[in-house]
Design an enzyme around this catalytic site. Structure first.
Site, short mmCIF file in Angstrom:
data_model
loop_
_atom_site.label_atom_id
_atom_site.label_comp_id
_atom_site.label_asym_id
_atom_site.label_seq_id
_atom_site.Cartn_x
_atom_site.Cartn_y
_atom_site.Cartn_z
N ASP A 21 9.34 -1.35 1.58
CA ASP A 21 8.81 -2.35 0.99
C ASP A 21 9.71 -3.84 1.33
O ASP A 21 10.53 -3.69 1.40
CB ASP A 21 9.34 -2.49 -1.02
N GLY A 24 6.94 -8.42 3.91
CA GLY A 24 6.13 -9.23 3.30
C GLY A 24 7.36 -10.84 3.65
O GLY A 24 7.36 -11.76 3.80
N HIS A 38 5.15 -7.05 9.41
CA HIS A 38 4.22 -5.56 8.85
C HIS A 38 4.99 -4.72 10.29
O HIS A 38 5.39 -3.61 10.82
CB HIS A 38 3.76 -5.24 8.65
N SER A 66 -0.96 2.25 0.10
CA SER A 66 -1.09 2.54 -1.05
C SER A 66 -2.89 2.08 -1.67
O SER A 66 -3.56 1.64 -0.88
CB SER A 66 -0.34 2.28 -2.59
N LEU A 132 12.16 18.84 11.56
CA LEU A 132 11.79 17.41 9.67
C LEU A 132 10.39 17.41 10.34
O LEU A 132 10.02 17.19 11.42
CB LEU A 132 11.83 16.41 10.80
N ARG A 189 14.13 2.69 -2.68
CA ARG A 189 12.82 1.73 -2.42
C ARG A 189 14.09 1.01 -1.82
O ARG A 189 15.09 0.33 -2.68
CB ARG A 189 12.47 1.49 -3.97
N ARG A 195 10.18 0.16 -9.56
CA ARG A 195 9.24 0.30 -9.88
C ARG A 195 9.26 1.94 -8.46
O ARG A 195 9.34 1.79 -7.31
CB ARG A 195 8.28 -0.68 -9.56
N LEU A 196 8.55 2.30 -9.50
CA LEU A 196 7.68 3.52 -8.24
C LEU A 196 6.43 3.50 -8.22
O LEU A 196 5.90 4.23 -7.31
CB LEU A 196 7.93 5.12 -8.80
C1 FPP Z 1 5.49 -3.29 1.46
O1 FPP Z 1 5.65 -4.60 1.89
C2 FPP Z 1 5.48 -2.58 2.90
C3 FPP Z 1 3.67 -2.34 2.70
C4 FPP Z 1 2.43 -2.51 1.91
C5 FPP Z 1 3.58 -1.23 4.23
C6 FPP Z 1 4.45 -0.47 4.76
C7 FPP Z 1 4.14 -0.40 5.95
C8 FPP Z 1 4.51 -0.25 7.47
C9 FPP Z 1 6.08 -0.35 6.49
C10 FPP Z 1 4.15 -0.51 8.91
C11 FPP Z 1 3.95 0.65 9.12
C12 FPP Z 1 3.88 1.86 8.36
C13 FPP Z 1 3.88 3.52 9.50
C14 FPP Z 1 4.01 4.90 9.11
C15 FPP Z 1 3.86 2.30 11.30
P1 FPP Z 1 6.01 -5.55 1.53
O2 FPP Z 1 3.94 -6.23 2.30
O3 FPP Z 1 4.88 -5.14 -0.28
O4 FPP Z 1 6.58 -7.26 1.23
P2 FPP Z 1 6.26 -7.97 0.11
O5 FPP Z 1 6.76 -7.02 -0.99
O6 FPP Z 1 7.63 -8.58 0.66
O7 FPP Z 1 5.12 -8.46 0.15
#
Ligand code: FPP
Length: 241
Positions: A21, A24, A38, A66, A132, A189, A195-196
């Site tokens: 997380d 953004g 990202h 998700s 792994l 996290r 949070r989960l």
């Molecule tokens: C949460 O950050 C992250 C995601 C919704 C996506 C996770 C994806 C990646 C790390 C990249 C792609 C994955 C792979 C396996 C190549 P957020 O956007 O919710 O952050 P914020 O809460 O700060 O807005």
């Protein structure tokens, strides 16, 4: 190479599940578009997969997308799908060299056909790798997974293939996407949120939880080692005295 897991500790910590997380917020802090957060996050996935393998972790489950993430803007969903495409296409050689098996959990039917095909290909090509196992949760939601399992069992019962009395926790767990892998020992996290978020709710019944303040694009091997050291000091009792 420095490892923080002794053989005994490796036995204790087989499976780490991560909620990645903060992409953004990482971007916003720098005045950058979310897509760059990202992108940086995807680079961290590579580093953490490498580190986990070297540290002797056997299973690493990563929450990449998700079921709720489908509600983000179409542009952001497209950016995330593009990153996944790139990752799935570019990583195969390195994953093979490092003995990494890839598997996916989630509602595949929601994903674009070309991504589903790449997922299948990666799963098949890496299926015999033993060092792994990296399990990528994509279009994944834990409640949806549990409902899916309940439906499968209801269908089996209706057909007379299983008696309601025969359904126990083992039988139920075998109906989940994660049937092949042990439950996580540790859930991490990042980004300070506690949070989960509908992640592996059945599977983490006895997992240890760790909330790291680090935003995912800044997460690195040193932070992972610090968390493992913290975990190694904990005493897990599974409800026993
Ligand atoms: C949460 O950050 C992250 C995601 C919704 C996506 C996770 C994806 C990646 C790390 C990249 C792609 C994955 C792979 C396996 C190549 P957020 O956007 O919710 O952050 P914020 O809460 O700060 O807005």
């Amino acid at each position: 190479m420095r490892t923080v897991l002794s053989n005994k500790e490796t036995q204790k910590l087989q499976h780490i599940a991560i909620i990645m997380d903060g992409n953004g917020r990482w971007a916003a802090k720098r005045g950058m578009p979310r897509s760059l957060g990202h992108k940086k996050g995807a680079e961290r996935v590579k580093e953490v997969v490498q580190a986990a393998g070297e540290l002797g972790v056997k299973y690493l489950t990563l929450f990449a997308f998700s079921t709720e993430n489908w509600q983000r803007s179409p542009d952001e969903v497209n950016d995330l799908m593009d990153l996944l495409r790139q990752y799935l296409k570019s990583e195969i050689t390195e994953l093979q060299e490092n003995g990494v098996r890839i598997m996916f959990i989630g509602e595949r039917e929601m994903l674009p056909a070309d991504i589903r095909a790449l997922m299948k290909q990666l799963e098949v090509e890496t299926q015999n790798n033993k060092k792994l196992t990296v399990c990528i949760a994509l279009s994944y939601g834990s409640r949806q997974e549990i409902v899916h399992a309940a439906r499968k069992l209801a269908t089996l019962a209706k057909r007379g293939d299983i008696k309601p009395d025969e359904i126990d926790t083992k039988v139920f767990a075998d109906m989940l996407y994660t049937q092949e892998i042990p439950d996580p020992d540790l859930v991490i996290r990042t980004s300070g949120e506690q949070r989960l978020s509908n992640y592996l709710l059945w599977q983490i019944a006895y997992a240890e939880l760790y909330f790291s303040e680090v935003l995912w694009p800044d997460f690195d091997r040193a932070e992972l080692e610090k968390i493992i050291e913290n975990y190694n000091k904990r005493e897990r009792r599974y409800g026993k005295a």
